[in-house]
Scaffold this active site. Structure first.
Site, PDB file in Angstrom:
ATOM      1  N   GLY A   1      96.519  16.629  -7.871  1.00 54.21           N
ATOM      2  CA  GLY A   1      95.167  16.114  -8.081  1.00 54.21           C
ATOM      3  C   GLY A   1      94.980  14.663  -7.691  1.00 54.21           C
TER       4      GLY A   1
ATOM      5  CG  HIS B   1      95.143   5.560 -10.015  1.00 54.93           C
ATOM      6  ND1 HIS B   1      95.322   5.849  -8.672  1.00 54.93           N
ATOM      7  CD2 HIS B   1      94.592   6.673 -10.561  1.00 54.93           C
ATOM      8  CE1 HIS B   1      94.890   7.073  -8.427  1.00 54.93           C
ATOM      9  NE2 HIS B   1      94.445   7.609  -9.563  1.00 54.93           N
TER      10      HIS B   1
END
Ligand code: AMP
Length: 111
Positions: A90, A97
């Site tokens: 995904g 991050h």
């Protein structure tokens, strides 16, 4: 700085963004498409594609301490952290991050 990387542009100030937290090496800002009342992204200012490419222990520590600093600053005590690594997991933005997700009940396993 990667010229086509949106998070590099955010870190560099090229895209004006309100940082909820910032220091020399990391920055944190609200996700543009939040999945919870609190959804914050913590990034290194240096471009690193994802966890597979992160070999700098200092940046690893900076990111994780950054998560704690953000939560402390925003009085978030209960939260989920996620790092999506690779398209199949995904990952959409290829600048590493941490997601910080909070502000609603979070089920486990995630649904
Ligand atoms: P990931 O799927 O783990 O790569 O997550 C990328 C996240 O970045 C998604 O939750 C997006 O909503 C978020 N995002 C993309 N562009 C921006 C932006 N300009 N500002 C804030 N968040 C963004």
């Amino acid at each position: 700085m990667e010229t086509n990387c949106i998070f590099c542009k955010i870190a560099d100030g090229e895209i004006p963004t309100d940082f909820v937290y910032e220091n020399d090496t990391i920055a944190a800002f609200r996700d543009i498409n939040p999945t919870a009342p609190e959804h914050i992204l913590v990034i290194p200012k240096k471009h690193i594609e994802n966890l597979n490419e992160l070999n700098d222990r200092e940046i690893m520590a900076d990111l994780l301490f950054g998560v704690k600093e953000v939560c402390k600053k925003l009085n978030i005590t209960d939260y989920r952290t996620v790092i999506n690594t690779g398209k199949g997991a995904g990952q959409e933005v290829f600048h590493i991050h941490f997601h910080i997700i909070a502000g609603r009940p979070l089920k486990w396993p995630p649904g």
